[in-house]
Design a protein around this motif. Structure first.
Motif, PDB file in Angstrom:
ATOM      1  N   TYR A 252      -3.779  12.815  37.342  1.00 58.01           N
ATOM      2  CA  TYR A 252      -4.531  12.377  38.507  1.00 58.01           C
ATOM      3  C   TYR A 252      -3.425  11.119  39.212  1.00 58.01           C
ATOM      4  O   TYR A 252      -3.141  10.950  40.281  1.00 58.01           O
ATOM      5  CB  TYR A 252      -6.008  12.069  38.502  1.00 58.01           C
ATOM      6  CG  TYR A 252      -6.546  11.752  39.872  1.00 58.01           C
ATOM      7  CD1 TYR A 252      -7.311  13.122  40.315  1.00 58.01           C
ATOM      8  CD2 TYR A 252      -6.558  10.839  40.572  1.00 58.01           C
ATOM      9  CE1 TYR A 252      -8.002  13.138  41.495  1.00 58.01           C
ATOM     10  CE2 TYR A 252      -7.317  10.799  41.834  1.00 58.01           C
ATOM     11  CZ  TYR A 252      -7.642  12.043  42.252  1.00 58.01           C
ATOM     12  OH  TYR A 252      -8.595  11.865  43.621  1.00 58.01           O
ATOM     13  N   ASP A 256      -1.734  10.602  43.340  1.00 64.32           N
ATOM     14  CA  ASP A 256      -2.887  10.114  43.988  1.00 64.32           C
ATOM     15  C   ASP A 256      -2.632  10.483  45.662  1.00 64.32           C
ATOM     16  O   ASP A 256      -3.449  11.252  46.032  1.00 64.32           O
ATOM     17  CB  ASP A 256      -3.025   8.595  44.271  1.00 64.32           C
ATOM     18  CG  ASP A 256      -3.301   8.268  42.692  1.00 64.32           C
ATOM     19  OD1 ASP A 256      -4.156   7.793  42.342  1.00 64.32           O
ATOM     20  OD2 ASP A 256      -2.233   7.932  42.131  1.00 64.32           O
ATOM     21  N   MET A 257      -1.658  10.309  46.278  1.00 61.50           N
ATOM     22  CA  MET A 257      -1.276  10.400  47.521  1.00 61.50           C
ATOM     23  C   MET A 257      -1.320  12.028  47.887  1.00 61.50           C
ATOM     24  O   MET A 257      -1.746  12.495  48.944  1.00 61.50           O
ATOM     25  CB  MET A 257       0.154   9.699  48.149  1.00 61.50           C
ATOM     26  CG  MET A 257       0.203   8.403  48.252  1.00 61.50           C
ATOM     27  SD  MET A 257      -0.710   7.656  49.380  1.00 61.50           S
ATOM     28  CE  MET A 257      -0.299   5.987  49.123  1.00 61.50           C
ATOM     29  N   ALA A 260      -4.718  13.144  47.585  1.00 57.78           N
ATOM     30  CA  ALA A 260      -5.487  12.922  48.882  1.00 57.78           C
ATOM     31  C   ALA A 260      -5.173  13.812  50.198  1.00 57.78           C
ATOM     32  O   ALA A 260      -6.084  14.182  51.016  1.00 57.78           O
ATOM     33  CB  ALA A 260      -5.176  11.491  49.323  1.00 57.78           C
ATOM     34  N   LYS A 261      -3.691  14.058  50.293  1.00 57.37           N
ATOM     35  CA  LYS A 261      -3.449  14.903  51.406  1.00 57.37           C
ATOM     36  C   LYS A 261      -3.939  16.501  51.129  1.00 57.37           C
ATOM     37  O   LYS A 261      -4.593  16.917  52.212  1.00 57.37           O
ATOM     38  CB  LYS A 261      -1.960  15.151  51.289  1.00 57.37           C
ATOM     39  CG  LYS A 261      -0.873  14.551  52.118  1.00 57.37           C
ATOM     40  CD  LYS A 261      -1.364  14.578  53.413  1.00 57.37           C
ATOM     41  CE  LYS A 261      -0.724  13.349  54.211  1.00 57.37           C
ATOM     42  NZ  LYS A 261      -1.477  13.018  55.611  1.00 57.37           N
ATOM     43  N   ALA A 263      -6.780  17.066  49.658  1.00 54.24           N
ATOM     44  CA  ALA A 263      -8.338  16.821  49.942  1.00 54.24           C
ATOM     45  C   ALA A 263      -8.351  17.173  51.190  1.00 54.24           C
ATOM     46  O   ALA A 263      -9.390  17.691  52.004  1.00 54.24           O
ATOM     47  CB  ALA A 263      -8.865  15.752  49.458  1.00 54.24           C
ATOM     48  N   ASP A 264      -7.560  16.352  52.248  1.00 48.83           N
ATOM     49  CA  ASP A 264      -7.682  16.337  53.552  1.00 48.83           C
ATOM     50  C   ASP A 264      -7.407  17.610  54.139  1.00 48.83           C
ATOM     51  O   ASP A 264      -8.071  18.163  55.401  1.00 48.83           O
ATOM     52  CB  ASP A 264      -6.781  15.496  54.357  1.00 48.83           C
ATOM     53  CG  ASP A 264      -6.819  13.990  54.396  1.00 48.83           C
ATOM     54  OD1 ASP A 264      -8.093  13.798  53.895  1.00 48.83           O
ATOM     55  OD2 ASP A 264      -5.925  13.276  54.499  1.00 48.83           O
ATOM     56  N   SER A 270     -10.553  17.464  41.401  1.00 48.44           N
ATOM     57  CA  SER A 270     -11.205  16.219  40.530  1.00 48.44           C
ATOM     58  C   SER A 270     -10.585  16.096  39.220  1.00 48.44           C
ATOM     59  O   SER A 270      -9.872  17.154  38.607  1.00 48.44           O
ATOM     60  CB  SER A 270     -12.695  16.191  40.401  1.00 48.44           C
ATOM     61  OG  SER A 270     -12.966  17.366  39.892  1.00 48.44           O
TER      62      SER A 270
END
Ligand code: EPU
Length: 413
Positions: A252, A256-257, A260-261, A263-264, A270
């Motif tokens: 993870y 990270d970035m 996050a993308k 997830a958007d 997770s």
């Protein structure tokens, strides 16, 4: 490959290509026997093995993913064109050879499907460390009695130039500071390996790396970090095909970035004890993406994200900020599969469509090839990805691993 059921199960990521190749080159810094674990069985590793062989270095698989490397006290210092041409990353033998043996002659890597790929940052850095560098007849020749530590400010945080200069600096006399260094996890992995060999490196993983030169290094063993781009490929596969998968070994903190993308875009991701859990249901939502050097969204993730955006709800704008050419060649292939993508210089506008349609396509490079395979997972009818040897450069049994998750995909030849 036909549109199949949602993916499910567990898949294990292999070791990182872009670390393993550099670790193999780093072995040149000291004679003796090394053991590298978690090395991916991919064709780029074979290419690096052949290059090392031409330099007099033996390498052999000790176990499934363990490579044993035997470096003579005085290897050859000429890296011939036929071998360098196969893989640009070959240029990373330059730093170790000059630092340890005082001389190297390495064929100049050419451009590739991403457009021109200069090595000026590598060469300027070596010159600043005291090497004389000449380029003639398609070869880079560099020599120095002993490199001398200095302050290097890189014009761009080039990943491989940082690796090359980091390796060179380990044996330089005095202290080298690399400013605007690349921060990729693979650079930190290389620094960890070099420190095990006796180097004195601090700050790897940040933009300022400090190297206290030592007189000599000695062989060490090391396990390669997991491949974040391969991990990303499985996350994107779930985004496209839906389902729930555990990607074992994925880190993870290296992604990270991207996470996050994703997830958007509606994916649920997770960390688990040994990897990442990912779940996706329904169509992903379109987002905008801009590639940047680490810790930004890596340019290597881009084809995967473009494939995902091709079937997302809405419009996503994708901007390439790392490679000047834009690196969008695969877009024509996705269009042939029904994707609605317009490119303009560094940008692509991707309008999600309900469904792609299977077609014969051609892989222009390793990551784009993987993205076409993923697009094939959700395309109606059969998709055949030609030039799959590009995919083999960076993926260990991609089709098998996807098939284990329930995808209807097979390697034809
Ligand atoms: N650049 C220069 N001069 C240089 C070096 C780089 O202008 O001397 C420019 C490049 O032209 C490019 C930018 O700097 O525009 C970034 O290039 P970088 O040197 O960071 O790329 P690289 O080290 O050659 C590595 C990976 C690539 C990955 C890039 C960007 C390896 C072997 N390759 O290449 O991975 O795309 O960093 O993150 O580490 C792949 O795995 O398929 C792959 C292409």
């Amino acid at each position: 490959m036909r549109p199949g059921p949602p993916l499910s199960g567990t898949v294990r990521v292999s070791g990182a290509k872009n670390s393993a190749l550099k670790l193999m080159a780093a072995c040149l810094l000291a004679g003796g026997r090394y053991r590298l674990d978690n090395v991916p069985r991919i064709s780029d590793v074979d290419s690096m093995g052949r290059l090392l062989e031409a330099l007099g270095v033996g390498s052999a698989w000790a176990e499934a993913s363990s490579l044993s490397v035997e470096v003579p006290d005085q290897p050859e210092v000429v890296a011939p064109y036929e071998l360098v041409e196969r893989m640009r990353a070959s240029v990373v033998v330059l730093g170790p050879l000059v630092a340890r043996y005082g001389r190297a002659k390495v064929a100049m890597p050419g451009g590739d499907d991403f457009g021109p790929r200069p090595v000026d940052i590598h060469l300027r850095g070596l010159e600043a460390l005291g090497a004389t560098v000449e380029t003639a007849h398609g070869y880079i020749e560099a020599w120095a009695d002993r490199l001398a530590g200095t302050r290097l400010v890189l014009e761009f945080p080039s990943h491989t130039a940082t690796d090359n200069l980091l390796m060179a600096a380990t044996l330089a006399k005095g202290t080298t500071v690399i400013e605007n260094a690349a921060r990729e996890p693979e650079v930190s992995d290389l620094a960890a390996f070099l420190n095990r060999m006796g180097a004195r490196i601090e700050g790897a993983g940040t933009s300022r790396i400090e190297v206290e030169g030592v007189d000599e290094l000695s062989p060490a063993d090391h396990a390669v970090i997991p491949d974040r781009v391969e991990a990303a490929t499985f996350l994107a596969a779930v985004g496209l095909a839906g389902g729930e998968v555990v990607v074992e070994g994925a880190r993870y903190d290296h992604m990270d970035m991207l996470i996050a993308k994703l997830a958007d875009m509606g994916l649920r991701i997770s960390p688990t004890s040994g990897g990442l859990w990912v779940q996706a249901a329904g169509r992903p939502r379109a987002v905008d993406v801009a590639t940047l050097p680490y810790p930004g969204v890596a340019t290597d993730y881009k084809p995967l994200l473009v494939a995902l955006l091709s079937v997302s709800e809405g419009v996503g704008i994708v901007s390439e900020n790392v490679f000047p050419s834009g690196r969008f060649r695969y877009v024509d292939e996705l269009r042939r599969m029904g994707a609605d993508i317009r490119t303009e210089g560094h940008h692509a506008v991707v309008r999600g469509v309900e469904r792609l349609s299977g077609a014969p396509v051609r892989a222009p490079d390793v990551r784009a090839g993987a993205a076409l395979v993923l697009a094939g997972l959700v395309a109606e009818g059969q998709t055949e990805v030609a030039d799959a040897h590009h995919v083999d450069r960076g993926y260990e049994r991609l089709a098998d691993k996807l098939a284990c998750l329930g995808a209807d995909v097979a390697r034809c030849r």
